[in-house]
Design an enzyme around this catalytic site. Structure first.
Site, short mmCIF file in Angstrom:
data_model
loop_
_atom_site.label_atom_id
_atom_site.label_comp_id
_atom_site.label_asym_id
_atom_site.label_seq_id
_atom_site.Cartn_x
_atom_site.Cartn_y
_atom_site.Cartn_z
CE LYS A 1 3.46 1.10 4.51
NZ LYS A 1 3.94 0.42 3.33
C1 PLP Z 1 1.75 6.71 3.80
C2 PLP Z 1 2.02 5.78 2.66
N1 PLP Z 1 1.22 5.84 1.58
C3 PLP Z 1 1.41 5.03 0.54
C4 PLP Z 1 2.44 4.11 0.50
C5 PLP Z 1 2.56 3.21 -0.69
O1 PLP Z 1 2.13 1.91 -0.38
P1 PLP Z 1 2.70 0.66 -1.17
O2 PLP Z 1 4.16 0.62 -0.87
O3 PLP Z 1 2.00 -0.50 -0.59
O4 PLP Z 1 2.45 0.90 -2.59
C6 PLP Z 1 3.31 4.01 1.60
C7 PLP Z 1 4.44 3.07 1.62
O5 PLP Z 1 4.93 2.61 0.64
C8 PLP Z 1 3.07 4.85 2.71
O6 PLP Z 1 3.82 4.75 3.80
N1 LIG Z 2 6.26 2.98 2.43
C1 LIG Z 2 6.82 1.83 3.03
C2 LIG Z 2 7.89 1.17 2.22
C3 LIG Z 2 8.00 -0.29 2.55
O1 LIG Z 2 6.90 -0.92 1.98
P1 LIG Z 2 6.30 -2.31 2.40
O2 LIG Z 2 4.84 -2.14 2.21
O3 LIG Z 2 6.91 -3.31 1.50
O4 LIG Z 2 6.64 -2.60 3.83
C4 LIG Z 2 7.28 2.24 4.42
O5 LIG Z 2 6.65 3.09 4.99
O6 LIG Z 2 8.24 1.72 4.92
#
Ligand code: PLP
Ligand SMILES: N[C@@H](CCOP(=O)(O)O)C(=O)O
Length: 463
Positions: free
Chosen positions: A112
Site C-alpha cells: 500500500k
Molecule cells: C497484504 C495484502 N495483500 C493483498 C491484498 C489485496 O489487495 P487488493 O485489495 O488490492 O486486491 C491486501 C489488501 O486488500 C493486502 O493488504
Molecule cells: N487490504 C486492504 C483493504 C482495503 O483495500 P483498499 O486497497 O481499497 O484500500 C487493507 O489493508 O486495508
C-alpha cells in the site's frame, strides 16, 4: 486526461478533482476517459528507467494536465525516497518459473505504501496549492490504514480517520495504526468485519451533501490515484525480467486479491500495452472473486477469518471498474448491474461475457492449510519467507501457470506483519527494528459499534 464515472452521471473532470471526489458523486467509480496506448518504442525507452523515472513517465500520462512536470517529479522523488531499497520494488528469483515482486520496502512494510506515500504527498500538495481542507476517511483490513496514516501523520491541513475491524487485524497492523500519537489521526475499531467498515465509509461518501460539507476525501482504492500509482510496478517488474533475459514474449502475474485494486492495476497496465500472458487472481477462502471468474456468479459468501486477514473481504470495491471495461465502457449497463447487485445481492453472467472474463483472468481460491504449506515449503526449499498473502499468490501460480511459463508473484507484505500465521508452522523470524519498536508504545483507538450515525458523530467531533 479527464476522468469519468463507471455509472455515467458525472461530467468529465480533471485529475485533481477526481482525487478529491474519490467515490464518484453518482455512486460509481472514476476511470480515465481513455486509456493511453503505449507503442513498442515507448516500452523500449522505458526499459532503462529507474523506478522513480518510470513512475514519473506513467504518472505524466494521467496527470500532466493538472500537475506541472517539476512538481510531479518532486512528488514522486519525495514519495519513493522513503523506501528502504533503491530499486523501490525489487524482483527476486525463487526458481526458474517463479519470481517475487517485493512491494513491501516502504515505511509500513506493505504494498500500500507504493500508492499511499504518493497520495499522502499529493493531498498535502493539493491542500497547499488550493488552500483546501483535507479530511480523510478510510476503511482498512490492516494495511491501507497503517500506510495512509503514515502518509499523512502530522501533515498540516490534513486529518485522517480510519475504521478497522476490531480484533480482526494482525497485532503488528494494529500497532502500526494505533501507536501513532498525532492530533490529526483518529483510529476507530469497529465491532464488525472489514466489509462493514467499507460499507459505512461508502455510505457516508454517497451522502454527497455530507461529503462536501465536511470535505471528506478517500484513500482507499476507490480513489483512482491509488490504482494509477499501482500500475507502475507491473511495468517495472516486466522490464527487470527482460533485463535478466527471462521474460520471453509475455509473463504471468499472480496477484493476491481482496478489494480487486492491485490486480485491476495490472489489468489496466495490460490494456495500455504491457505484454502479459496470464493475470492470475488468487483469493483466500473469502473467494467471491475466484467464484466469479470460474462460475460467473458474483455473490458474497460467509465471512471466513483466514491466515491472510487483509484479504478477508467479500465485496470487492474495484469490481465495478472491471465491469465497466467488460461491457465495453457501457455506463448504463454497469449502473443496471450495480442496481441489481444492491437489490438481489448477486450478479450472474454467462456465455460470451463469462468467456471474456475467463480470457482476462485465471483464478484460484487458496485454502488456509495450503497457504501455510506454501510458506513452509518455500522457506524450507528455497530459503525464502513468504507472508501469507503472497503465499496465496504463489499457491495459485503453482496451480495455474503452465510448464515453461514465467510468473511474477506480487509480494504484498513483509512476513513480519503476519507472524501469528507464520509461527503456526514453527518458523521463527526476527522483526525489523521499526516493527520491534512498536511493541513498547502506547495505543490510541476507540472501539465503536459501527452504526453510520455513531461514526458520523465521531467524525463531527474530530473534523
Ligand atoms: C497484504 C495484502 N495483500 C493483498 C491484498 C489485496 O489487495 P487488493 O485489495 O488490492 O486486491 C491486501 C489488501 O486488500 C493486502 O493488504
Ligand atoms: N487490504 C486492504 C483493504 C482495503 O483495500 P483498499 O486497497 O481499497 O484500500 C487493507 O489493508 O486495508
Amino acid at each position: 486526461m479527464k476522468y469519468i464515472s463507471t455509472r455515467g452521471q458525472v461530467a468529465p473532470i480533471g485529475f485533481i478533482d477526481a482525487v478529491l471526489m474519490g467515490l464518484a458523486d453518482d455512486g460509481g467509480l472514476l476511470v480515465p476517459e481513455r486509456l493511453p496506448q503505449l507503442s513498442q518504442d515507448t516500452l523500449q525507452q522505458w526499459q532503462k528507467l529507474s523506478y522513480t523515472e518510470l513512475a514519473l513517465e506513467v504518472f505524466s500520462l494521467f496527470m500532466k494536465a493538472d500537475i506541472p512536470r517539476e512538481d510531479l517529479k518532486k512528488l514522486v522523488d519525495d514519495s519513493y525516497g522513503t523506501f528502504r531499497e533503491e530499486d523501490v520494488t525489487p524482483v527476486r528469483r525463487i526458481h526458474d518459473g517463479l519470481y517475487v515482486l517485493e512491494l513491501f520496502h516502504g515505511p509500513t512494510f506493505a504494498f500500500k505504501d507504493v500508492a499511499l506515500q504518493f497520495l499522502g504527498n499529493l493531498y498535502s500538495y493539493i491542500s497547499r496549492r488550493n488552500n483546501s481542507i483535507i479530511h480523510i476517511l478510510g476503511a482498512t483490513s490492516g494495511d491501507t490504514g497503517a500506510s495512509a496514516i503514515e502518509g499523512v501523520r502530522g501533515k498540516e491541513g490534513i486529518r485522517i480517520c480510519i475504521l478497522h475491524p476490531h480484533g480482526k487485524v494482525s497485532k503488528v497492523q494494529e500497532l502500526q495504526m494505533t501507536t501513532v500519537d498525532s492530533a490529526n489521526v483518529l483510529n476507530l475499531a469497529v465491532e464488525g468485519t472489514f466489509d462493514d467498515c467499507q460499507r459505512i465509509i461508502k455510505e457516508l461518501f454517497a451522502d454527497v451533501e455530507f461529503k462536501h460539507q465536511y470535505h471528506l476525501r478517500a484513500i482507499n482504492s476507490i480513489n483512482i490515484a491509488r490504482i494509477l500509482a499501482q500500475t507502475v510496478y507491473y511495468f517495472y517488474a516486466y522490464f527487470r525480467l527482460v533485463d535478466q533475459g527471462v521474460a520471453g514474449d509475455k509473463i504471468n502475474f499472480s496477484v493476491p486479491t481482496g478489494n480487486f485494486g492491485d490486480i485491476f492495476a495490472g489489468y489496466l497496465a495490460q490494456k495500455m500495452g504491457l505484454p502479459v500472458n496470464k493475470l492470475i487472481l488468487a483469493t483466500n477462502e473469502n473467494n467471491i472473486l475466484a467464484r466469479f471468474v470460474n462460475e460467473g456468479v458474483y455473490q458474497p459468501g460467509e465471512f471466513r477469518g483466514t491466515h491472510s486477514p487483509s484479504m478477508d473481504i467479500q465485496v470487492a470495491s474495484n469490481f465495478e471498474r472491471y465491469l465497466f471495461y467488460l461491457y465495453g465502457e457501457d455506463a448504463a449497463k454497469v449502473a443496471a448491474l450495480m442496481a441489481q447487485f444492491k437489490a438481489d445481492g448477486r450478479i450472474a453472467i454467462e456465455g460470451e461475457a463469462l468467456a471474456r472474463v475467463q480470457a482476462d483472468f485465471a483464478a484460484y481460491s487458496v485454502e488456509n492449510e495450503a497457504c501455510l504449506d506454501a510458506i513452509e515449503g518455500t522457506h524450507k526449499h528455497q530459503g525464502y519467507l513468504l507472508d501469507p498473502h503472497t503465499a496465496c499468490g504463489v499457491t495459485a501460480a503453482a496451480h495455474l501457470a503452465a510448464a515453461g511459463e514465467v510468473t511474477v508473484a506480487l509480494s504484498t507484505a513483509h512476513p513480519a506483519k503476519f507472524d501469528e500465521s507464520i509461527r503456526l508452522r514453527g518458523i521463527r523470524q526476527t522483526y525489523p527494528a521499526q516493527i520491534e519498536a512498536l511493541f513498547n508504545k502506547p495505543q490510541f483507538q476507540k472501539v465503536v459499534g459501527g452504526s453510520n450515525e455513531e461514526i458520523k458523530a465521531e467524525l463531527l467531533r474530530f473534523f
